[in-house]
Design an enzyme around this catalytic site. Structure first.
Site, PDB file in Angstrom:
ATOM      1  N   ARG A   1       0.829  -1.220   0.000  1.00 23.11           N
ATOM      2  CA  ARG A   1       0.000   0.000   0.000  1.00 23.11           C
ATOM      3  C   ARG A   1       0.858   1.262   0.000  1.00 23.11           C
ATOM      4  O   ARG A   1       0.549   2.246   0.677  1.00 23.11           O
ATOM      5  CB  ARG A   1      -0.928   0.033   1.218  1.00 23.11           C
ATOM      6  CG  ARG A   1      -1.797  -1.181   1.371  1.00 23.11           C
ATOM      7  CD  ARG A   1      -3.015  -1.124   0.466  1.00 23.11           C
ATOM      8  NE  ARG A   1      -3.915  -2.208   0.807  1.00 23.11           N
ATOM      9  CZ  ARG A   1      -3.926  -3.386   0.213  1.00 23.11           C
ATOM     10  NH1 ARG A   1      -3.095  -3.632  -0.798  1.00 23.11           N
ATOM     11  NH2 ARG A   1      -4.776  -4.309   0.578  1.00 23.11           N
TER      12      ARG A   1
ATOM     13  N   TYR B   1      -6.654 -16.692  -1.918  1.00 23.98           N
ATOM     14  CA  TYR B   1      -7.451 -16.054  -0.864  1.00 23.98           C
ATOM     15  C   TYR B   1      -8.898 -16.557  -0.843  1.00 23.98           C
ATOM     16  O   TYR B   1      -9.522 -16.728  -1.898  1.00 23.98           O
ATOM     17  CB  TYR B   1      -7.538 -14.537  -1.118  1.00 23.98           C
ATOM     18  CG  TYR B   1      -6.423 -13.716  -0.552  1.00 23.98           C
ATOM     19  CD1 TYR B   1      -5.097 -14.000  -0.843  1.00 23.98           C
ATOM     20  CD2 TYR B   1      -6.701 -12.611   0.246  1.00 23.98           C
ATOM     21  CE1 TYR B   1      -4.075 -13.204  -0.346  1.00 23.98           C
ATOM     22  CE2 TYR B   1      -5.685 -11.813   0.735  1.00 23.98           C
ATOM     23  CZ  TYR B   1      -4.379 -12.118   0.440  1.00 23.98           C
ATOM     24  OH  TYR B   1      -3.374 -11.333   0.913  1.00 23.98           O
TER      25      TYR B   1
ATOM     26  N   SER C   1     -11.014  -0.018   3.420  1.00 21.18           N
ATOM     27  CA  SER C   1     -10.326  -0.340   4.678  1.00 21.18           C
ATOM     28  C   SER C   1      -9.893   0.962   5.328  1.00 21.18           C
ATOM     29  O   SER C   1      -9.184   1.756   4.710  1.00 21.18           O
ATOM     30  CB  SER C   1      -9.072  -1.160   4.418  1.00 21.18           C
ATOM     31  OG  SER C   1      -9.407  -2.335   3.751  1.00 21.18           O
TER      32      SER C   1
ATOM     33  N   GLU D   1      -5.256   3.784   6.803  1.00 22.21           N
ATOM     34  CA  GLU D   1      -4.887   3.695   5.383  1.00 22.21           C
ATOM     35  C   GLU D   1      -5.498   4.895   4.656  1.00 22.21           C
ATOM     36  O   GLU D   1      -4.940   5.409   3.684  1.00 22.21           O
ATOM     37  CB  GLU D   1      -5.444   2.384   4.810  1.00 22.21           C
ATOM     38  CG  GLU D   1      -5.168   2.196   3.352  1.00 22.21           C
ATOM     39  CD  GLU D   1      -5.685   0.862   2.834  1.00 22.21           C
ATOM     40  OE1 GLU D   1      -5.264  -0.185   3.349  1.00 22.21           O
ATOM     41  OE2 GLU D   1      -6.515   0.877   1.914  1.00 22.21           O
TER      42      GLU D   1
HETATM   43  P1  NAP Z   1      -9.863 -11.234   4.604  1.00 12.77           P
HETATM   44  O1  NAP Z   1      -9.975 -12.268   3.546  1.00 12.77           O
HETATM   45  O2  NAP Z   1     -10.851 -11.171   5.711  1.00 12.77           O
HETATM   46  O3  NAP Z   1      -8.415 -11.326   5.248  1.00 12.77           O
HETATM   47  C1  NAP Z   1      -7.985 -10.421   6.239  1.00 12.77           C
HETATM   48  C2  NAP Z   1      -6.579  -9.941   5.906  1.00 12.77           C
HETATM   49  O4  NAP Z   1      -5.718 -11.039   5.947  1.00 12.77           O
HETATM   50  C3  NAP Z   1      -6.533  -9.384   4.515  1.00 12.77           C
HETATM   51  O5  NAP Z   1      -6.536  -7.984   4.617  1.00 12.77           O
HETATM   52  C4  NAP Z   1      -5.293  -9.971   3.891  1.00 12.77           C
HETATM   53  O6  NAP Z   1      -4.217  -9.058   3.746  1.00 12.77           O
HETATM   54  C5  NAP Z   1      -4.848 -11.058   4.835  1.00 12.77           C
HETATM   55  N1  NAP Z   1      -4.948 -12.337   4.123  1.00 12.77           N
HETATM   56  C6  NAP Z   1      -6.036 -13.117   3.964  1.00 12.77           C
HETATM   57  N2  NAP Z   1      -5.717 -14.238   3.294  1.00 12.77           N
HETATM   58  C7  NAP Z   1      -4.400 -14.149   3.002  1.00 12.77           C
HETATM   59  C8  NAP Z   1      -3.481 -14.984   2.309  1.00 12.77           C
HETATM   60  N3  NAP Z   1      -3.874 -16.147   1.766  1.00 12.77           N
HETATM   61  N4  NAP Z   1      -2.191 -14.553   2.181  1.00 12.77           N
HETATM   62  C9  NAP Z   1      -1.801 -13.372   2.714  1.00 12.77           C
HETATM   63  N5  NAP Z   1      -2.633 -12.540   3.373  1.00 12.77           N
HETATM   64  C10 NAP Z   1      -3.904 -12.926   3.526  1.00 12.77           C
HETATM   65  O7  NAP Z   1      -9.767  -9.797   3.889  1.00 12.77           O
HETATM   66  P2  NAP Z   1     -10.902  -8.806   3.404  1.00 12.77           P
HETATM   67  O8  NAP Z   1     -10.931  -7.672   4.338  1.00 12.77           O
HETATM   68  O9  NAP Z   1     -12.166  -9.545   3.077  1.00 12.77           O
HETATM   69  O10 NAP Z   1     -10.272  -8.276   2.047  1.00 12.77           O
HETATM   70  C11 NAP Z   1      -9.996  -9.152   0.972  1.00 12.77           C
HETATM   71  C12 NAP Z   1      -8.941  -8.540   0.088  1.00 12.77           C
HETATM   72  O11 NAP Z   1      -9.391  -7.292  -0.462  1.00 12.77           O
HETATM   73  C13 NAP Z   1      -7.649  -8.226   0.833  1.00 12.77           C
HETATM   74  O12 NAP Z   1      -6.577  -8.493  -0.006  1.00 12.77           O
HETATM   75  C14 NAP Z   1      -7.786  -6.763   1.144  1.00 12.77           C
HETATM   76  O13 NAP Z   1      -6.543  -6.112   1.289  1.00 12.77           O
HETATM   77  C15 NAP Z   1      -8.540  -6.239  -0.052  1.00 12.77           C
HETATM   78  N6  NAP Z   1      -9.340  -5.069   0.316  1.00 12.77           N
HETATM   79  C16 NAP Z   1      -8.720  -3.840   0.358  1.00 12.77           C
HETATM   80  C17 NAP Z   1      -9.456  -2.743   0.739  1.00 12.77           C
HETATM   81  C18 NAP Z   1      -8.819  -1.377   0.822  1.00 12.77           C
HETATM   82  O14 NAP Z   1      -9.536  -0.409   0.991  1.00 12.77           O
HETATM   83  N7  NAP Z   1      -7.526  -1.278   0.757  1.00 12.77           N
HETATM   84  C19 NAP Z   1     -10.806  -2.851   1.057  1.00 12.77           C
HETATM   85  C20 NAP Z   1     -11.375  -4.107   1.021  1.00 12.77           C
HETATM   86  C21 NAP Z   1     -10.640  -5.202   0.647  1.00 12.77           C
HETATM   87  P3  NAP Z   1      -3.979  -8.094   2.468  1.00 12.77           P
HETATM   88  O15 NAP Z   1      -4.792  -6.905   2.748  1.00 12.77           O
HETATM   89  O16 NAP Z   1      -2.523  -7.810   2.568  1.00 12.77           O
HETATM   90  O17 NAP Z   1      -4.348  -8.802   1.241  1.00 12.77           O
END
Ligand code: NAP
Length: 342
Positions: free
Chosen positions: A159, A190, A229, A325
């Site tokens: 990020r 994921y 996020s 963020e």
């Molecule tokens: P999630 O699946 O509930 O997982 C929680 C966190 O754990 C994620 O943020 C992700 O980090 C990490 N994670 C999960 N599985 C992983 C794996 N196999 N390897 C490495 N890291 C893992 O996450 P969520 O909140 O529903 O979001 C899903 C994805 O969408 C994530 O990648 C998240 O970053 C992205 N997202 C980003 C935003 C934003 O505003 N930046 C908003 C919504 C979703 P990472 O964040 O590093 O991937």
């Protein structure tokens, strides 16, 4: 100071700016910037305002980057897609998919513009922009000079990029160049994606699965204002991680290549029983603790107070101190978000 910023930020916070200008090309953007500088006013350049929180009225000009256009070329191994900074990111994902250039499907439904994508090296479901970014075109505001930065020169991190550091405020992104490999490789590491069969899965199935996961868990900013996020996932040292895991063995944790360990900020917040908690018109989303929503009439101080409360509760329980963020914008420009909620 009577131009409402409400339509220009996905949080739906009702603050004002002196002037709001939509720029459809680089020259219009530079003109608006120069006019503001001559009047000694601060300038803020926005895409779709999907990652900002306005703390106060902005005492200057907000320039909305609406430079459009998608051009596609190819070489033997890749599709080369040149995208105007003001193109909507999700529309770009759909366009590439519909035109047989898969590779962006894990990044479906991320709010915002293509030109904002390199700033925080957007990422979701195991794919980051840097995987497909070839170059970023930008213009130095003071001189009007164009520059093409290679992906390496953008110094992408988690990020993070040069656009949050040396290039912040001085440069504006006008276009992004993507290099999408013709040999498509699904990324299925994921969530629900892990249930798909890598041997038979199609890009469309990955796209639909990502859209399904996002829409089932994340609030639509058109319905409940939010900026995705709110906090970054904290990255801690291996030593800190082993202490934390000794006390909380179930904590999701993801070892990184450099030996550090990434934690899931949403899990930490949820463990403090904060889902659904509200201060004024701001609330922790009931399904995804990492998102703060505007339930209708939130003012910036509601969001700040709630964020401060979350940071304190998580810090006290886990000794991990969350950092926003979302970028905080004061009356003259960006301010240090951690200091605001510390
Ligand atoms: P999630 O699946 O509930 O997982 C929680 C966190 O754990 C994620 O943020 C992700 O980090 C990490 N994670 C999960 N599985 C992983 C794996 N196999 N390897 C490495 N890291 C893992 O996450 P969520 O909140 O529903 O979001 C899903 C994805 O969408 C994530 O990648 C998240 O970053 C992205 N997202 C980003 C935003 C934003 O505003 N930046 C908003 C919504 C979703 P990472 O964040 O590093 O991937």
């Amino acid at each position: 100071m009577n131009h409402s910023l409400k339509p220009w930020n996905t949080f739906g916070i009702d603050r004002n700016a002196h002037r709001i200008v939509c720029a459809e090309n680089t020259q219009q953007l530079l003109n608006a910037w120069q006019e503001a500088v001559q009047k000694q006013q601060p300038v803020l350049i926005l895409g779709e305002g999907s990652n900002v929180l306005f703390l106060e009225d902005f005492s200057g000009t907000v320039i909305i980057n609406r430079i459009k256009g998608i051009d596609v070329h190819e070489d033997p191994t890749a599709w080369l897609v040149h995208v105007g900074a003001g193109e909507n990111w999700h529309n770009l994902v759909q366009y590439t998919l519909e035109n047989g250039m898969p590779g962006l499907e894990n990044l479906a439904l991320i709010p915002g513009c293509a030109g904002s994508s390199p700033i925080q090296n957007i990422g979701a479901y195991g794919v980051e922009l840097q995987r497909v970014c070839d170059y970023v075109d930008c213009v130095e505001l003071s001189s009007g000079k164009s520059q093409r930065l290679s992906a390496l020169a953008c110094r992408f991190g988690y990020r993070d990029s040069i656009f949050k550091h040396e290039y912040q405020d001085r440069f504006v992104i006008t276009a992004v160049g993507l290099r999408i490999a013709k040999s498509w490789q699904p990324v299925l590491t994921y969530g629900d994606l892990t249930r798909l069969d890598p041997a038979t899965v199609t890009p469309q199935q990955v796209f639909e699965t990502v859209c399904q996961m996002r829409t089932s868990k994340l609030p639509d900013p058109k319905v409940s204002g939010n900026a995705g996020s709110f906090f970054k996932n904290p990255v801690i040292t291996a030593q800190q991680a082993s202490a934390l895991l000794a006390a909380f063995p179930n904590a999701p944790h993801y070892p990184q290549a450099d030996g550090s360990v990434k934690l899931a900020a949403g899990w930490l917040i949820d463990q403090c029983q904060l889902k659904g908690m509200a201060i004024g018109g701001a609330a922790i989303h009931h399904l995804q603790a990492l998102v703060i929503v505007n339930t209708g009439q939130a003012v910036s101080s509601d969001v700040v107070e709630l964020a401060r409360h979350v940071r304190r509760r998580v810090g006290e329980k886990f000794n991990v101190w969350l950092e926003p963020e979302v970028r905080f914008i004061g009356q003259n420009g960006e301010v240090n978000a951690v200091e605001v909620i510390a």
